[in-house]
Enzyme design. Structure first.
Site, PDB file in Angstrom:
ATOM      1  N   ASN A   8       0.876  -1.173   0.000  1.00 54.13           N
ATOM      2  CA  ASN A   8       0.000   0.000   0.000  1.00 54.13           C
ATOM      3  C   ASN A   8       0.912   1.220   0.000  1.00 54.13           C
ATOM      4  OD1 ASN A   8      -1.828   2.016   0.451  1.00 54.13           O
ATOM      5  ND2 ASN A   8      -2.693   1.129   2.318  1.00 54.13           N
ATOM      6  N   ARG A  94      -2.619  -2.139  -3.346  1.00 56.96           N
ATOM      7  CA  ARG A  94      -3.848  -1.405  -3.089  1.00 56.96           C
ATOM      8  C   ARG A  94      -3.864  -0.195  -4.024  1.00 56.96           C
ATOM      9  NH1 ARG A  94      -6.462   0.765   2.481  1.00 56.96           N
ATOM     10  NH2 ARG A  94      -8.367   1.418   1.475  1.00 56.96           N
ATOM     11  N   HIS A 183     -13.530   2.133  -0.202  1.00 57.26           N
ATOM     12  CA  HIS A 183     -13.506   1.087   0.840  1.00 57.26           C
ATOM     13  C   HIS A 183     -14.042  -0.241   0.288  1.00 57.26           C
ATOM     14  CE1 HIS A 183     -13.965   4.284   4.282  1.00 57.26           C
ATOM     15  NE2 HIS A 183     -12.687   4.003   4.100  1.00 57.26           N
ATOM     16  N   ARG A 244     -13.874  14.709   7.533  1.00 53.16           N
ATOM     17  CA  ARG A 244     -14.643  15.024   6.312  1.00 53.16           C
ATOM     18  C   ARG A 244     -16.111  15.238   6.650  1.00 53.16           C
ATOM     19  NH1 ARG A 244     -12.564   9.918   3.618  1.00 53.16           N
ATOM     20  NH2 ARG A 244     -10.380  10.379   3.166  1.00 53.16           N
ATOM     21  N   GLU A 387      -8.429  -5.693   5.141  1.00 56.90           N
ATOM     22  CA  GLU A 387      -8.321  -5.309   3.732  1.00 56.90           C
ATOM     23  C   GLU A 387      -7.090  -5.930   3.084  1.00 56.90           C
ATOM     24  OE1 GLU A 387      -9.153  -1.200   5.277  1.00 56.90           O
ATOM     25  OE2 GLU A 387      -9.805  -0.908   3.214  1.00 56.90           O
TER      26      GLU A 387
END
Ligand code: ADP
Length: 404
Positions: A8, A94, A183, A244, A387
């Site tokens: 990642n 990723r 996601h 956010r 993940e």
């Protein structure tokens, strides 16, 4: 023995995790961080059962991603289980954005890299770092097949009426403005775990997954297929997040632009980094927000109310979208660890067939645990997301399909 390395790559870090796919277990994980800064370092962690210490951190100079990748290659070479890379059958990357081009894991070649470069405008902050990670990994491990696993891919099944915005068609056709969702790897993994746990075929189970981390999103999943999701063109839309704003009247931007004189970049910064929980009460870490609320902080109490109210609205909306709902799943930092947020998000939903058992909710055992009452028609499940492992599984499947 088959091993998959998951990478990642961010703008100043590369995270990695090595999996043994036969035992479905991690062999080593770590990261190189602060690449290009004065004090970069390599951190390594090993599963508790190995003879190596559980974790270690080494300060080294890492001027760029190329050197960072080299450091990871050398660190892996020192791990006896890696066996000089003899068992490494694939590397999974990723990747944040696959646009409309990629709806599944994709074997990386020069053409894919070129196509991904054209997608940079869709994720200008993350995409270039993903691409650098792929390029340095290809040069460090030239003989190992490499696979891109896109955060958006799982949501490419959304019907047009869920992914299109009601703006002029031209905005979609010329600029690709539509809901992509993010996601996806986590939502896909959690939906599979829920079906496995319920001992039912994935194709028969309808689930709403709430991934509540620093970033937060909800997905309506019908029989393993994503049919709607709360994040949109970017990860800014939907639930309230750490920093956010989530859903917003678009006129707010126009109004603020006119009234405050803020530039578009400044508004981008405020909506992504100074809003959400942080904007509402000054803290973005849910543990801190809950502690402030307990200490009587009214702004923090309101921030939590807004946070759970938004979750509840999506729960109701996606219940309607799915028609029949089998399970609601909570995952990621807040979803897995905060019994308060789970309880408050599902309060007073008996009429929808959803009720959480207080004792079960406060004694959750990972990796998966049911927390609904015996009367609840819908299962409420807490799932530890993974993940990296999902990326490893998708990478292995992609490499095997390609005949490598
Ligand atoms: P990221 O999106 O960075 O991967 P995580 O999935 O690690 O984020 O989630 C981070 C969030 O989880 C933070 O808001 C943190 O406060 C929250 N969190 C972690 N543990 C708890 C807890 N015990 N109670 C409430 N919130 C928690």
């Amino acid at each position: 023995m088959k091993q998959i390395l998951v990478l990642n790559s961010g703008s100043s870090s590369i995270k990695y995790e090595l999996f043994d796919m036969d035992s479905a277990g991690p062999l080593e994980s770590g990261l190189v961080e602060r690449i290009g800064e004065d004090e970069s370092c390599l951190k390594q962690s090993f599963p508790a059962s190995t003879s190596t210490p559980p974790s270690r951190s080494i300060d080294v100079s890492v001027p760029d991603h190329q050197q960072g990748m080299e450091l990871i290659r050398r660190a892996l070479s020192e791990n006896a289980s890696f066996a000089g890379g003899r068992h490494l059958v694939g590397i999974g990357h990723r990747a944040v954005h696959g646009g409309e081009t990629y709806s599944g894991p994709t074997l990386i070649d020069d053409r894919v890299i070129e196509t991904m470069k054209q997608l940079v405008p869709l994720a200008p902050l993350h995409h270039p770092a993903n691409l650098i990670g792929m390029e340095v990994a290809r040069s460090a491990f030239p003989d190992v097949p490499q696979v891109a696993v896109f955060d958006t891919a799982f949501h490419q099944t959304l019907p047009a009426f869920a992914y299109r915005y009601a703006v002029p068609q031209d905005w979609y056709r010329r600029f690709g403005l539509r809901r992509y969702g993010f996601h996806g790897t986590s939502h896909a993994y959690v939906a599979k775990q829920v079906a496995r746990h319920l001992k039912r075929p994935l194709a028969d189970v309808n689930t709403i997954v709430f991934h509540l981390g620093n970033g937060a999103s909800a997905t309506a999943i019908r029989g393993g297929v994503s049919v709607d999701t709360s994040m949109g063109l970017t990860p800014l839309e939907g639930l309230v997040m750490g920093t956010r704003c989530g859903d917003l009247d678009p006129a707010i931007l126009i109004q603020m632009g006119k009234q405050s004189g803020m530039s578009l970049d400044q508004m981008d910064e405020v909506l992504n980094k100074q809003s959400g929980l942080k904007g509402l009460c000054g803290a973005n870490d849910m543990r801190e927000v809950l502690a402030k609320e307990s200490a009587g902080d009214e702004a923090a109490a309101l921030a939590v109310e807004i946070f759970v109210y938004r979750i509840k609205k999506y729960l109701g909306a996606y219940h309607a979208v799915l028609g029949r709902l089998d399970a609601v799943a909570f995952t990621a930092g807040i979803g897995e660890h905060s019994h308060e947020i789970r309880a408050r998000s599902c309060s007073d939903l008996e009429s929808l067939g959803i009720a959480i058992d207080a004792a079960r909710n406060t004694s959750v055992e990972p990796p998966i645990c049911e927390i609904q009452t015996s009367e609840s028609r819908v299962k409420v499940v807490v799932v530890s997301t993974d993940e990296e492992f999902e990326i490893a599984e998708q990478t292995l499947a992609c490499v095997q399909n390609a005949g490598n």
